[in-house]
Enzyme design. Structure first.
Site, PDB file in Angstrom:
ATOM      1  N   ALA A  63      44.197  44.864  34.865  1.00 16.50           N
ATOM      2  CA  ALA A  63      43.819  43.455  34.816  1.00 16.50           C
ATOM      3  C   ALA A  63      42.883  43.225  33.632  1.00 16.50           C
ATOM      4  O   ALA A  63      42.244  44.146  33.137  1.00 16.50           O
ATOM      5  CB  ALA A  63      43.135  43.054  36.114  1.00 16.50           C
ATOM      6  N   GLY A 103      45.605  47.017  38.072  1.00 15.95           N
ATOM      7  CA  GLY A 103      46.594  45.971  38.293  1.00 15.95           C
ATOM      8  C   GLY A 103      47.967  46.351  37.782  1.00 15.95           C
ATOM      9  O   GLY A 103      48.985  45.885  38.304  1.00 15.95           O
ATOM     10  N   GLU A 106      49.500  48.214  40.539  1.00 13.02           N
ATOM     11  CA  GLU A 106      49.802  47.281  41.633  1.00 13.02           C
ATOM     12  C   GLU A 106      51.077  46.494  41.338  1.00 13.02           C
ATOM     13  O   GLU A 106      51.910  46.281  42.232  1.00 13.02           O
ATOM     14  CB  GLU A 106      48.609  46.349  41.856  1.00 13.02           C
ATOM     15  CG  GLU A 106      47.420  47.066  42.487  1.00 13.02           C
ATOM     16  CD  GLU A 106      46.183  46.187  42.608  1.00 13.02           C
ATOM     17  OE1 GLU A 106      45.629  46.111  43.707  1.00 13.02           O
ATOM     18  OE2 GLU A 106      45.782  45.588  41.589  1.00 13.02           O
ATOM     19  N   GLU A 126      39.686  50.995  39.473  1.00 12.55           N
ATOM     20  CA  GLU A 126      38.835  49.808  39.627  1.00 12.55           C
ATOM     21  C   GLU A 126      37.391  50.152  39.979  1.00 12.55           C
ATOM     22  O   GLU A 126      36.461  49.441  39.563  1.00 12.55           O
ATOM     23  CB  GLU A 126      39.423  48.882  40.694  1.00 12.55           C
ATOM     24  CG  GLU A 126      40.665  48.125  40.259  1.00 12.55           C
ATOM     25  CD  GLU A 126      41.958  48.877  40.540  1.00 12.55           C
ATOM     26  OE1 GLU A 126      43.023  48.258  40.493  1.00 12.55           O
ATOM     27  OE2 GLU A 126      41.902  50.103  40.798  1.00 12.55           O
TER      28      GLU A 126
END
Length: 701
Positions: A63, A103, A106, A126
């Site tokens: 992300a 991300g 994910e 993260e």
């Protein structure tokens, strides 16, 4: 909004290529492009399957952490994108190379299948930014690879390689050769293959003992960090209450983490580290020279460690020593260090031998003549340094860069002992040089931009975090630590014990307190500096309780005794002899003993760093407050989750910090005189992070 996902069709396969260089972070434009591509392909009867792939260097590196500072409604829609991938009636194959982190993983887990290039790194890092996976990572990963493996990856944040991901079941196939072609072939064979959605996988609920043991382990290893414990809670909740409830809980815990001071501090360090390579006042057109060979003067602890850095980077290095015994001892220490690393499984013995072959010892100064870059690591004495640089100037080839590893001395004076001051600068490594990531790159008055840019590039090649600083006594790190150490000694004069002072820093999050750190570095170093400064001030000598400890032969860990005793190796043990020495010192000097609270000790130590840092920033010795923070996180063990001393002060509030400093000034004198910049920023309601010098760039040293 830019088009960051390109749509292409090859036969019956639609290819969605993410084009958000350099590493395809999941920033605005990526989710919109993926969802538009899915809608287009699913509406086209000629499309039977999708391949989602990253352009250039990476799949999706994660992300965009910058968006965490925006209101949540402005964040890229990662959850919605993953839902669209998962709900696609036509199979989606994630083709991963480079990095698929956070991300990125994910998103890949939202696809129906995953294939990987051999060099792939995949993981959920993260926690390293103080947050938790927020788009299903804590729910999908356990259902894909099992609870125990998933917990380890999520809580520790360390990535795994493609072969391990295949073993765990995280990827379905490793593609040798062209990744896209392999993914297209896989997508064709996957058509019609039933695939159970990750959300539909039921995890067996383990006994309470499993999570009790996991909680104890995470608490022990996290050392006060919030995010690892929140990761554990999110995983546990999803196991006990199901996928949908787990997703809701994950979202709540993610918001708690991202709004925490710890995450703000870790994100600050993440971005500040990326800023340090940008040198104010140096045009981007200035190119770095190639460094093919190196030289190091001195085979002692520091010189040997510096030489190892070059060998680790694959750069041949000549190590000069004037004495055969010292040279052989230094080379033997280097070999021992490498062999110890091999015993821990971090190197093979073949790699040890390869690196040793890159290090050549010599007693002939002339062997340094062909080196592109030479670093001096000899005795910390100005006359010795100037003599060495005069010899280097006469010996080394034109264009060679000459660097001093001095930790306190004037780089400009050293440079003036040569005829090439533009090619001279400081490269201040931190001990042990082969381990510590920090490197202060000291820019002299005449250091050329090319020399500076080359040195910053060399720092990266050596896998160091290089921070450009200006010339002053101690530069940034040691100038600040001198105030920190002086204040620690002052509080012992007033009545605190060294152990109380160090314990306050442990509670704050530092691995060592000031006295433990001094013992590790060697008390004779500080002793020499204090004696030099005393003589420069016209005094006969410096006479502190620390001086008296050294004069007893107690020089720290290396002699088995310093402020503490070290009968059991490296574990510091308070020593009654030192306590008696301090008591007698106070009596002799007429110092009255009082009790100091942990809060006072903490503020006086940390705020000395902040106040001195403010002076350094205003003088232009450091270009940015973030540079100071990076120096303290990587060089002195300042807890990264607090962001560094300057960021920590911003979080507390500069008006509050200034009020405390003014109180200390009234009680303890001019060593606490507030920095003018601190007073200005506090009055204006601003932060150190907002400060930019009037000129817009760092002052030349």
């Amino acid at each position: 909004m830019p088009n960051l996902v390109h749509y292409e069709q090859r036969g019956d396969i639609a290819i969605l290529t993410i084009d958000n260089p350099p590493v395809n972070v999941f920033s605005p434009g990526v989710p919109e492009g993926i969802k538009e591509g899915l809608a287009r392909g699913n509406a086209d009867d000629s499309v039977k399957a999708f391949v989602l792939i990253g352009g250039e260097r990476s799949f999706i590196a994660g992300a965009d952490a910058k968006t965490f500072n925006l209101p949540p409604e402005q964040w890229p829609d990662m959850r919605g994108t993953i839902d669209a991938l998962e709900a696609s009636p036509k199979p989606v194959v994630a083709a991963m190379h480079g990095n698929a982190l956070g991300g990125g993983l994910e998103v890949a887990m939202g696809c129906h299948f995953r294939v990987a290039a051999p060099g792939l790194s995949v993981g959920q890092p993260e926690v390293k930014l103080g947050v938790i996976p927020g788009a299903g990572g804590t729910q999908r990963l356990p259902r894909l690879i099992g609870l125990e493996q998933a917990l380890t990856m999520i809580v520790k944040g360390d990535p795994i390689k493609a072969d391990k991901a295949l073993e765990f079941g995280l990827v379905d196939q490793i593609v040798e050769g062209d990744l896209l072609e392999g993914a297209i072939e896989f997508a064709r064979t996957a058509q019609g293959t039933p695939k159970i959605r990750d959300r539909d996988v039921r995890l067996a609920i383990p006994t309470h003992v499993f999570f009790d043991v996991a909680s104890e382990r995470v608490q022990r290893e996290a050392r006060g960090l919030l995010a690892p414990m929140l990761c554990l809670e999110a995983v546990k909740y999803g196991v006990e209450h199901g996928f949908d409830a787990g997703m809701r809980r994950e979202g709540e815990l993610f918001m708690e983490a991202v709004n925490s001071d710890q995450s703000k501090g870790l994100r600050h360090v993440f971005f500040a580290e990326r800023e340090v390579g940008k040198i104010p006042g140096v045009d981007r057109s200035v190119k770095s020279r190639d460094i093919a060979t190196a030289g190091v003067l001195g085979a002692g602890t520091m010189g040997g460690g510096i030489a190892m850095n070059f060998a680790n980077a694959g750069i041949p290095v000549v190590v000069y020593e004037a004495n055969e015994a010292n040279l052989q001892r230094g080379l033997a220490t280097i070999r021992k260090n490498y062999e110890n690393t091999a015993k821990k499984g971090r190197l093979t013995m073949e790699q040890v031998e390869e690196r040793m072959k890159l290090i050549r010892g010599t007693l002939d100064f002339a062997d340094l003549a062909s080196a592109d870059y030479v670093i001096e690591a000899v005795f910390e004495d100005m006359n010795v340094k100037k003599d060495v640089f005069g010899r280097l100037d006469a010996t080394c080839k034109p264009g060679a860069i000459l660097a001093t590893n001095t930790s306190t001395l004037d780089v400009n004076e050293i440079a003036r002992s040569t005829k090439r001051p533009g090619s001279v600068l400081g490269m201040h490594f931190f001990s042990p040089a082969n381990v510590m990531k920090l490197l202060e790159i000291v820019r002299g008055e005449e250091t050329s931009d090319e020399t500076l840019v080359t040195s910053v590039g060399l720092a990266r090649a050596l896998r160091k975090v290089g921070v450009v600083v200006g010339v002053c006594d101690g530069f940034v790190g040691n100038r600040m630590i001198n105030q920190y150490g002086r204040e620690a000694q002052q509080m012992v004069d007033e009545g605190a014990t060294p152990h109380e002072v160090d314990s306050a820093m442990h509670a704050f999050g530092l691995p060592m307190g000031p006295f433990e750190m001094s013992d590790m570095a060697g008390l004779d170093i500080g002793y020499a500096i204090r004696q030099r400064l005393a003589k420069e001030a016209g005094l006969e000598k410096s006479d502190t309780f620390m001086d008296r400890i050294v004069e007893l032969g107690r020089k720290g860990q290396k002699t088995g005794a310093g402020v503490y005793s070290y009968a059991n190796g490296r574990t510091p043990v308070p020593d009654p002899d030192v306590e008696s020495l301090i008591h007698n010192y106070r009596m002799e000097k007429g110092l009255l003993k009082r009790e100091l609270s942990r809060d006072e000790i903490t503020k006086r130590l940390i705020y000395q760093l902040v106040n001195e840092g403010a002076k350094i920033l205003e003088e232009g010795v450091a270009s940015r407050a973030g540079d100071i923070d990076i120096i303290y996180v990587y060089g002195y063990g300042f807890p990264a989750y607090r962001g560094g001393p300057m960021f920590y002060a911003d979080q507390v509030g500069l008006a509050s910090v200034l009020a405390d400093i003014r109180g200390f000034h009234e009680r303890h004198g001019d060593t606490w005189k507030p920095a003018p910049l601190l007073e200005t920023l506090a009055a204006e309601g601003k932060t150190f992070a907002q400060y930019v010098r009037a000129s817009g760039e760092s002052a030349r040293p």
